[in-house]
Design an enzyme around this catalytic site. Sequence first.
Site, PDB file in Angstrom:
ATOM      1  NE  ARG A   1      16.222  33.227  -2.600  1.00  0.00           N
ATOM      2  CZ  ARG A   1      16.340  34.479  -2.177  1.00  0.00           C
ATOM      3  NH1 ARG A   1      15.514  34.960  -1.281  1.00  0.00           N
ATOM      4  NH2 ARG A   1      17.259  35.269  -2.675  1.00  0.00           N
TER       5      ARG A   1
ATOM      6  CD  GLU B   1      16.541  41.493  -0.524  1.00  0.00           C
ATOM      7  OE1 GLU B   1      17.451  42.059   0.109  1.00  0.00           O
ATOM      8  OE2 GLU B   1      15.574  40.965   0.036  1.00  0.00           O
TER       9      GLU B   1
ATOM     10  CE1 TYR C   1      12.227  39.973   5.617  1.00  0.00           C
ATOM     11  CE2 TYR C   1      12.767  40.720   3.411  1.00  0.00           C
ATOM     12  CZ  TYR C   1      12.886  39.786   4.418  1.00  0.00           C
ATOM     13  OH  TYR C   1      13.644  38.658   4.232  1.00  0.00           O
TER      14      TYR C   1
ATOM     15  CD  GLU D   1      15.145  37.361   1.346  1.00  0.00           C
ATOM     16  OE1 GLU D   1      15.048  38.324   2.137  1.00  0.00           O
ATOM     17  OE2 GLU D   1      16.166  37.127   0.673  1.00  0.00           O
TER      18      GLU D   1
HETATM   19  O1  IFM Z   1      18.675  39.144   5.920  1.00  0.00           O
HETATM   20  C1  IFM Z   1      18.176  39.829   4.826  1.00  0.00           C
HETATM   21  C2  IFM Z   1      18.440  39.049   3.553  1.00  0.00           C
HETATM   22  O2  IFM Z   1      19.791  38.777   3.382  1.00  0.00           O
HETATM   23  C3  IFM Z   1      17.976  39.856   2.360  1.00  0.00           C
HETATM   24  N1  IFM Z   1      16.615  40.268   2.519  1.00  0.00           N
HETATM   25  C4  IFM Z   1      16.252  40.895   3.771  1.00  0.00           C
HETATM   26  C5  IFM Z   1      16.697  40.041   4.939  1.00  0.00           C
HETATM   27  C6  IFM Z   1      16.297  40.719   6.254  1.00  0.00           C
HETATM   28  O3  IFM Z   1      16.913  41.961   6.350  1.00  0.00           O
END
Ligand code: IFM
Length: 465
Positions: free
Chosen positions: A76, A166, A295, A353
């Site tokens: 990605r 995001e 996260y 992610e």
């Molecule tokens: O690095 C970022 C990414 O660009 C977007 N999502 C979270 C990641 C970690 O902070």
Amino acid sequence: MKPAFPSGFLWGAATAAYQVEGAAAEDGRSPSIWDVFCHTPGNTLCGDTGDTACDHYHRFPEDVELMRTLGLGAYRFSVSWSRVMPSGTEPINSAGLGFYDKLVDCLCEAGIEPFVTLYHWDLPNALQASSGGWLHADLPRRFADYANVVFDRLGDRVRFWLTINEPWCIVDGGYFTAQHAPGIEDPALGYVAGHNLMRGHAYAVAAYRASRHGTGAISFALNSNFAYPVSDSAAGQAAADRAVEGFAGWFGDPAYRGEYPSVMRARLGNLLPEFSEEDRELLRGSMDYLAVNYYTSDFVRHAVGAGPMEYERIPQPDRLHTETGWAVVPDGLRDLLLWLTKRYPELPVYITENGAAFADTATDDGEVDDQARIAYLRAHLDAASRARAGGVDLRGYFAWSLLDNLEWSHGFSKRFGLIRCDFETLERTIKASGHWYADVIRNARSQNHGIEAGTEQPVRGGVSG
Ligand code: IFM
């Protein structure tokens, strides 16, 4: 025993243009709002910028070779609007677009599925300067025009698309706290920017579906924390419910059913702009799949007067935290996926992610024994498999990130990579977590009897207008 992940599961890793590419002034690329932000003293740690970053622009063949070594099934990455259309609108910069053409070819030759994000925060600065960027009601149309150029050029080989990465982070960092570009601190404007981001998503999806290659799957990357109450009172549970609706639902609801969550509408009133009937029509069913960036999670309590949503986050000092200060809450991934699948049924799900920054120590040879990252990834994959067992139609997982890169205002101080990047020499070294991830992928494939059935064809979700 049934394998935790099915045959055809997409195992990937992710990056974003400004965080890895470098070559900021090459081949006709113009500055984006992130170039301007990073070059403004005081905005990033140590004044770090993406001028060179990982030099992925020049080193992508080596990086694709590393992906092959890891056994990745998908990569990605994001396209830089400033490379493709330096002024934000026509004319097209053929050298800039050509870079992505070469990257996609290289991935296809290596048998790696390209998974393309159109906007990972790097608006051409010309559009910010001339019209206020995402605050301008016309920007969604400009975004769709740009997206169309990319669909036309890469759509013969790319089957998975993401419009916006995001929106929550763009609004929070860019307009609520000024920690991100364009560095504005005005919540009222944040809701306008968020609104236009979703309109841009909808217009780009419509453009894709009408385009000559528009048979793949398109969505946007929704980031969200899950939220747990710190007390077992009804008010605490209601506060946690509001927290998730106001985070995941803020952007998920418009893309699924064309309207903001009713709890947000009731509590935010005029701060939330109204979608026109045409926008609603385009928004409804605009996710072919759910793309989830996860996260951490929050622990909250009801708090009268703590903003319109009336909850506050309670720190959890006893939990393990990553280097970015985020609590490690793997169960939050399972609970978020279950929540999303219940609220937005019938959609295939990809974790686009997931990962962690930890204080890596490298040997003189650049080797990194990052056991903390391995533990984080293992626990989250376990949570993902439990979500699958609970009915989530999970089809893929992308580690963030393929390699250490520019972590926005933290500069190069926070390392998320499976691969170490030495920012002096730009040398790459696969970390222990990269080798571990390669084993996970290999084992998952062999549990499926060694027959990797190929990536499933993208399936459009079952929601229609
Ligand atoms: O690095 C970022 C990414 O660009 C977007 N999502 C979270 C990641 C970690 O902070």
